[in-house]
Design a protein around this motif. Sequence first.
Motif, PDB file in Angstrom:
ATOM      1  N   TYR A  68       0.823  -1.206   0.000  1.00  0.00           N
ATOM      2  CA  TYR A  68       0.000   0.000   0.000  1.00  0.00           C
ATOM      3  C   TYR A  68       0.860   1.260   0.000  1.00  0.00           C
ATOM      4  CZ  TYR A  68      -4.337  -2.550   0.394  1.00  0.00           C
ATOM      5  OH  TYR A  68      -5.412  -3.360   0.115  1.00  0.00           O
ATOM      6  N   SER A  71       2.136   1.578  -3.571  1.00  0.00           N
ATOM      7  CA  SER A  71       1.072   1.801  -4.548  1.00  0.00           C
ATOM      8  C   SER A  71       0.344   3.118  -4.356  1.00  0.00           C
ATOM      9  CB  SER A  71       0.065   0.646  -4.489  1.00  0.00           C
ATOM     10  OG  SER A  71       0.704  -0.593  -4.709  1.00  0.00           O
ATOM     11  N   LEU A 136       1.389  -7.182  -5.210  1.00  0.00           N
ATOM     12  CA  LEU A 136       0.125  -7.305  -5.925  1.00  0.00           C
ATOM     13  C   LEU A 136       0.303  -6.550  -7.233  1.00  0.00           C
ATOM     14  CD1 LEU A 136      -2.473  -6.633  -3.055  1.00  0.00           C
ATOM     15  CD2 LEU A 136      -1.909  -8.844  -4.093  1.00  0.00           C
ATOM     16  N   TYR A 138      -1.083  -4.936  -9.568  1.00  0.00           N
ATOM     17  CA  TYR A 138      -2.274  -4.264 -10.051  1.00  0.00           C
ATOM     18  C   TYR A 138      -1.958  -2.860 -10.558  1.00  0.00           C
ATOM     19  CZ  TYR A 138      -4.680  -7.993  -7.491  1.00  0.00           C
ATOM     20  OH  TYR A 138      -5.117  -9.212  -7.031  1.00  0.00           O
ATOM     21  N   PHE A 144      -6.856  -3.191  -5.628  1.00  0.00           N
ATOM     22  CA  PHE A 144      -6.302  -3.399  -4.290  1.00  0.00           C
ATOM     23  C   PHE A 144      -7.415  -3.607  -3.264  1.00  0.00           C
ATOM     24  CE2 PHE A 144      -3.061  -1.213  -6.677  1.00  0.00           C
ATOM     25  CZ  PHE A 144      -1.890  -1.854  -6.301  1.00  0.00           C
TER      26      PHE A 144
END
Length: 278
Positions: A68, A71, A136, A138, A144
């Motif tokens: 997080y 991102s 991840l 993405y 997310f």
Amino acid sequence: MQQLLDPADVAEAVDGFMAATSAARAWDVETAFDWTAADAGRLTEGQRSAVQFVTIIEDHLPGYFDVYHRSFPVDDTVDPAEFEHNRELYHFTVRWAAEEDTHARALARYQRASGMANRDLLRGELAAEGRKRFDLPYEHPVQFFAYALVQEKATQIYYQHLREVSGDPVLGAVLTRLARDEARHFTFMADMVGRYLRAQGDAAVEPIRDVIAAFRMPLADTMRGYWRWALKIADVASYDHTGAYEHLIKVIDRAVDAKSDRLTELTGFIGECGALAR
């Protein structure tokens, strides 16, 4: 990152989460449980294995938090508008991380107090997996939250099932606390997914579909012996992450009054993925 929600939307979701987390519901590892009564001798071999498994999963919190942080950065690599969005989200992320870290500490404490593990040996075992990178892959922000929605709900359900079969009341009490927290985390993720669907409509469909099409629970691709271990704990307490898919479908259904053809196809796809996995 493109296609972000308006910062005011994120702030409203975060405020709702914080308001639902009253001081009366707060708990800490040191005082919430009678650790002197913990007894792994009351558990089956399978239940002990399940505790070991979920301890490793929860203890990987630094990796999850880092995803997080990378991102949704809160620094000068983003423009002011994106920073505003990410800063509002950060209020949730740090609270979520603190609660998840408490889960890791509670499970490790149970292992030590119940006689399952030596502290130094357990620390080394957790480090062997914890130092592995978690990612991840993405691109759309809604992914997310869709991923975490399924993961948090699946974890909540498993903790509830494991609590029902646990032979040790202390472990049962720990799992009750963990499940309640995971339920609140799920509610936030569901709120965020719903907001993205209302704001972006069909533009959010393909990103969510991609999450489900390639879904793996955390550490599935990095933990040694993950799939064999996951099957073992499923036998102990009825574990199947696809049980969370129906909750994602409900979130989609509630988010929009009249679904487009693409949204209808998405809910059908999610339902089929759940059915095929059973």
